[in-house]
Write an enzyme that holds these catalytic residues in place. Structure first.
Site, PDB file in Angstrom:
ATOM      1  N   GLN A   1       1.344  -5.897   5.955  1.00 18.36           N
ATOM      2  CA  GLN A   1       1.665  -5.631   4.595  1.00 18.36           C
ATOM      3  C   GLN A   1       2.914  -6.361   4.110  1.00 18.36           C
ATOM      4  OE1 GLN A   1       1.154  -1.425   3.607  1.00 18.36           O
ATOM      5  NE2 GLN A   1      -0.950  -1.366   4.548  1.00 18.36           N
TER       6      GLN A   1
ATOM      7  N   GLU B   1       0.815  -1.074   0.074  1.00 22.14           N
ATOM      8  CA  GLU B   1      -0.053  -0.022  -0.307  1.00 22.14           C
ATOM      9  C   GLU B   1       0.858   1.178  -0.019  1.00 22.14           C
ATOM     10  OE1 GLU B   1      -2.991   0.009   3.151  1.00 22.14           O
ATOM     11  OE2 GLU B   1      -3.710   2.233   2.351  1.00 22.14           O
TER      12      GLU B   1
ATOM     13  N   TYR C   1      -7.194  -8.396  11.781  1.00 22.78           N
ATOM     14  CA  TYR C   1      -5.815  -8.097  12.538  1.00 22.78           C
ATOM     15  C   TYR C   1      -6.078  -8.636  13.794  1.00 22.78           C
ATOM     16  CZ  TYR C   1      -4.682  -5.374   8.471  1.00 22.78           C
ATOM     17  OH  TYR C   1      -4.250  -4.664   6.904  1.00 22.78           O
TER      18      TYR C   1
ATOM     19  N   ASN D   1     -12.061  -0.782  -1.277  1.00 28.51           N
ATOM     20  CA  ASN D   1     -11.434  -1.388  -0.015  1.00 28.51           C
ATOM     21  C   ASN D   1     -12.290  -0.999   1.026  1.00 28.51           C
ATOM     22  OD1 ASN D   1      -9.292  -2.310   1.685  1.00 28.51           O
ATOM     23  ND2 ASN D   1      -9.326  -0.238   2.244  1.00 28.51           N
ATOM     24  N   GLU D   2     -12.576  -2.134   2.049  1.00 26.97           N
ATOM     25  CA  GLU D   2     -13.313  -1.805   3.138  1.00 26.97           C
ATOM     26  C   GLU D   2     -14.325  -0.674   3.297  1.00 26.97           C
ATOM     27  OE1 GLU D   2     -10.286  -1.555   6.243  1.00 26.97           O
ATOM     28  OE2 GLU D   2      -9.698  -3.531   6.165  1.00 26.97           O
TER      29      GLU D   2
ATOM     30  N   GLU E   1      -6.264  -9.037   3.693  1.00 30.93           N
ATOM     31  CA  GLU E   1      -5.803  -8.547   4.683  1.00 30.93           C
ATOM     32  C   GLU E   1      -5.804  -9.248   5.965  1.00 30.93           C
ATOM     33  OE1 GLU E   1      -5.981  -4.333   5.290  1.00 30.93           O
ATOM     34  OE2 GLU E   1      -6.698  -3.979   3.541  1.00 30.93           O
TER      35      GLU E   1
ATOM     36  N   ASN F   1      -6.587   1.755   2.618  1.00 25.32           N
ATOM     37  CA  ASN F   1      -7.516   2.772   2.659  1.00 25.32           C
ATOM     38  C   ASN F   1      -7.001   4.011   1.410  1.00 25.32           C
ATOM     39  OD1 ASN F   1      -8.818   1.627   4.637  1.00 25.32           O
ATOM     40  ND2 ASN F   1      -7.503   2.597   6.287  1.00 25.32           N
TER      41      ASN F   1
END
Ligand code: AHR
Length: 508
Positions: A350, A27, A244, A172-173, A292, A72
């Site tokens: 990442q 990212e 996460y 994304n999200e 992720e 993001n």
């Protein structure tokens, strides 16, 4: 010492290991790109400004697919800014990470890096601040051979051959209120369906990923997936999952059991996708892209002062990982492999510096964090077919996930007997007990004539030990003794808080 038993059998087949299971994520965030993979002034930089030392570690890590350019970040990304002569590219505010994006590194630099790293690109389109048109334009720019304004622009910018990107993430999200251009499930579902439909008009063979929940703790978890899939079911191949984990309130026992949460997360999303499938009387199944996942000390990040200004490539979430983190990452890999029938893509988030297996210093060295090792070993050895393992194991009680097994295992078997690795059987195992070793008796009667090749263990009496700039190899897998196979059984010792790789081959 505790004891456990495990049976492996080639008949306990789950699915083939998808090569995309060992993906990662680059990212435009912090120092993942700038001074991570790209640092033109670095003594190890190649003619494209790419760090050779980092590239070598990326290859050693064995990553297969890279999601790019966010995260993001993608929700504010204008891809046109990142192509053409570098000196002409605009500098922009990156709202996602409150930093400045110079666009010195863009699509073409990434394509060259991906080629050199030998990885497939999983491209994300901006469905936060942009929509159908910009996604289709980007697709045409990247993949159309030539003869249109956008494809000829790519050629003029130095890429005669199309980038040939097959897998695309639709935003994304989008469920997260932090996302620039955050949407309700209805709003996102409609936009994703229309974007996917238009992208398929350009190329029906694309593989498309719709955004699932950004964590299973989101208040909309479950209903988000159901609503989005009602809109996009016919248009997409995957729904995404993000997770996460971190040790909270000193509760190491629960932290080590994080893979139990991942199991539950995956099974809940599969159930939701199959519920929509049943309602629609569809034959097609939607698979999961766990694009992720990692350990991230998110609570520390949330309490940090974000600072003033709009820095370029600041040090953001450069978490230093320890032995316990590596054991959790190993367990999460086991969970992903165990669900290989439905999780067919996954990205460790990442790749470099930002919650990453690889760390690098500007102008200085690059090194392997503790979590590098379980990933690299799984990517290298967990190949062929995933086998469910039948384990009988002691359990322990956790505050967060209730009773969980002390040991967690999965096996893979290369059924093709040709080639140097033909027939290889690999057992991945974690022992989550904080004080006790486990004597594990592996029933190999369904693999007659198999002998151990090696048993490696990652463990350390100091579970907070980490690899650092000055001690880059403090924590790594080391060889453990292996005994003979007797009456079809192999006995191995799993040290407390350990990650183990046990490899076997047919004798002779
Ligand atoms: O990986 C860091 C961030 O975590 C990503 O940008 C976002 O998608 C997630 O919330």
């Amino acid at each position: 010492m505790l004891s456990a038993t495990l049976a492996v059998d080639p008949a306990f087949r789950v699915a083939d290991v998808s090569h995309r299971l060992f993906g990662s994520f680059v990212e435009h965030m912090g120092r993942c790109v700038y001074t991570g993979i790209f640092e033109p002034d670095h003594p190890q930089a190649d003619e494209d400004g790419l760090r050779r030392d980092v590239l070598a570690l990326v290859r050693e890590l064995g990553v297969t697919t890279i999601r790019y350019p966010g995260g993001n970040f993608v929700s504010g990304f204008r891809w046109e800014d990142s192509v053409g002569p570098a000196a002409d590219r605009p500098t922009r505010l990156d709202l996602a990470w409150h930093s400045t994006e110079t666009n010195a590194f863009g699509l073409h630099e990434f394509a060259r890096w991906a080629d050199k790293a030998g990885v497939e690109t999983m491209m994300a389109v901006n469905l936060g601040t942009r929509g159908v048109k910009e996604a289709v334009d980007l697709l045409e720019y990247c993949n159309h051979p030539r003869g249109t304004a956008l494809s000829d622009r790519r050629v003029a910018n130095g890429a005669k051959d199309p980038f040939g990107i097959r897998m695309w993430c639709l935003g994304n999200e989008m469920d997260g209120p932090w996302q620039t251009g955050h949407k309700t499930a209805e709003e996102y579902g409609r936009l994703a369906a229309e974007t996917a439909r238009a992208m398929r008009m350009v190329d029906p063979g694309l593989e498309l990923v719709a955004c699932g929940s950004s964590s299973s703790a989101m208040p909309t978890f479950g209903s988000w997936e159901a609503t989005v899939l009602e809109h996009v079911y016919d248009q997409v191949d995957y729904i995404s999952c993000h997770a996460y984990y971190e040790e909270l309130d000193g509760d190491l026992a629960s932290f080590l059991a994080s893979p139990a949460d991942m199991d539950h997360f995956i099974e809940a999303v599969v159930a939701t996708a199959d519920h929509v499938r049943a309602k629609r009387r569809a034959t097609k199944r939607i698979n999961l892209s766990f694009d992720e996942w990692n350990v991230w000390y998110l609570s520390r990040y949330r309490t940090q002062d974000p600072g003033d200004g709009w820095p370029v490539a600041p040090r953001v979430i450069e978490d230093q990982y320890n032995v316990a983190d590596a054991i959790v990452v190993g367990g999460l890999l086991i969970s992903l492999l165990r669900h290989s029938d439905r999780v067919t893509a996954a990205c460790l988030a990442q790749l470099v510096n930002v919650i990453a297996p690889i760390r690098s210093e500007p102008g200085g060295p690059a090194w392997r964090q503790t979590i590098f090792h379980p990933f690299a070993q799984a990517a290298r050895y967990a190949r062929g077919t995933v086998l469910r393992t039948e384990a009988s194991t002691p359990t322990y009680e956790t505050a967060r996930y209730g009773e969980v097994p002390v040991i967690d295992t999965v096996a893979t078997h290369i059924t093709d007997s040709d080639g140097p690795d033909g027939g290889e059987l690999t057992i991945l195992a974690v022992n989550r007990h904080t004080t006790d070793a486990v004597e594990l008796a592996i029933d190999l009667r369904a693999f007659p004539g198999y002998m151990p090749v090696e048993h490696t263990v990652l463990a350390d009496p100091e579970i907070r030990a980490a690899n650092t700039l000055h001690h880059p190899d403090r924590v790594r897998p080391r060889a453990a003794p292996t005994g003979p196979v007797t009456d079809g059984h192999l006995t191995v010792t799993l040290r407390p808080i350990s990650w183990n790789v046990i490899r076997l081959r047919p004798a002779g």
